[in-house]
Design an enzyme around this catalytic site. Structure first.
Site, PDB file in Angstrom:
ATOM      1  N   ARG A 234       0.798  -1.223   0.000  1.00 30.24           N
ATOM      2  CA  ARG A 234       0.000   0.000   0.000  1.00 30.24           C
ATOM      3  C   ARG A 234       0.836   1.282   0.000  1.00 30.24           C
ATOM      4  O   ARG A 234       0.349   2.353   0.376  1.00 30.24           O
ATOM      5  CB  ARG A 234      -0.984   0.019   1.165  1.00 30.24           C
ATOM      6  CG  ARG A 234      -1.930  -1.170   1.156  1.00 30.24           C
ATOM      7  CD  ARG A 234      -3.154  -0.939   1.988  1.00 30.24           C
ATOM      8  NE  ARG A 234      -4.037  -2.089   1.929  1.00 30.24           N
ATOM      9  CZ  ARG A 234      -5.267  -2.114   2.424  1.00 30.24           C
ATOM     10  NH1 ARG A 234      -5.749  -1.035   3.022  1.00 30.24           N
ATOM     11  NH2 ARG A 234      -6.010  -3.195   2.337  1.00 30.24           N
ATOM     12  N   LEU A 235       2.090   1.147  -0.407  1.00 28.14           N
ATOM     13  CA  LEU A 235       2.914   2.347  -0.591  1.00 28.14           C
ATOM     14  C   LEU A 235       2.646   2.868  -2.002  1.00 28.14           C
ATOM     15  O   LEU A 235       3.465   2.738  -2.911  1.00 28.14           O
ATOM     16  CB  LEU A 235       4.390   2.025  -0.374  1.00 28.14           C
ATOM     17  CG  LEU A 235       4.796   1.749   1.075  1.00 28.14           C
ATOM     18  CD1 LEU A 235       6.277   1.391   1.156  1.00 28.14           C
ATOM     19  CD2 LEU A 235       4.516   2.988   1.936  1.00 28.14           C
TER      20      LEU A 235
END
Length: 201
Positions: A180-181
């Protein structure tokens, strides 16, 4: 090189050009690429949203078609600020657009209507979008009656049907990353120029 260019690429005048490239790519790889969520607000300021299909980007403005008597159209008449959200799973991308909306030229609406299959033309002519209908049977009966009626003649263009342009003043690009970066870039129009910045995901 500016940070966003590593992910999005260069553009000449408007980040809408980036969106056009992403949209074209999505149409090649996604099952439902033209689908987007249009968000409006009602007379009480409450949000409303629905899924529509984007036809194209016309001279830098996203263009879609709908019924001018619908709930969405009435909300647009009351407040022409809207938001559009596109999500493309296979590409791992999302785009959010905010801007002001207005009706497109009547000849463009008429031309597109006449380019559609007769069945779709009849469906648009038949639909009193957002109004109540007694049953599915009533809807189908009206539709088939109109199919028979216009079987050997042109379907008249319904004056309550047409296109909308969105004048983009803010656009945010998401590229989904591991853990989720995500990469997130936002462009905001200031006068005739665009300010760009990277955002935390």
């Amino acid at each position: 090189m500016s940070d966003y260019k590593d992910f999005i690429g260069d553009f000449k005048e408007s980040p809408v050009e980036i969106f056009e490239k992403w949209f074209q790519d999505a149409q090649d790889k996604e099952e439902n690429a033209p689908a987007f969520i249009l968000s409006t607000v009602d007379e009480h300021g409450a949000p409303n949203a629905r899924t529509l299909l984007l036809k194209e980007v016309h001279k830098g403005k996203p263009l879609f078609f709908t019924n001018y008597n619908s709930v969405k159209a009435k909300e647009i008449d009351g407040n022409n600020n809207v938001a559009m959200t596109f999500y493309w799973h296979r590409l791992g991308k999302q785009v959010r657009i905010r801007g002001k909306i207005s009706k497109c030229e009547r000849d463009i609406s008429r031309s597109y209507f006449q380019s559609r299959a007769k069945e779709s033309q009849v469906a648009s002519l038949t639909s009193k979008q957002s109004e109540s209908v007694p049953s599915r049977k009533n809807l189908e009966t009206e539709y088939h009656e109109n199919l028979i009626r216009y079987n050997n003649e042109s379907v008249p263009y319904p004056e309550n049907w047409g296109g909308y342009y969105v004048e983009v003043n803010e656009i945010t690009f998401f590229i989904y990353g591991e853990h989720r970066l995500n990469d997130r870039f936002q462009f905001v129009k200031k006068g005739n120029k665009w300010d760009s910045l990277r955002l935390y995901p």
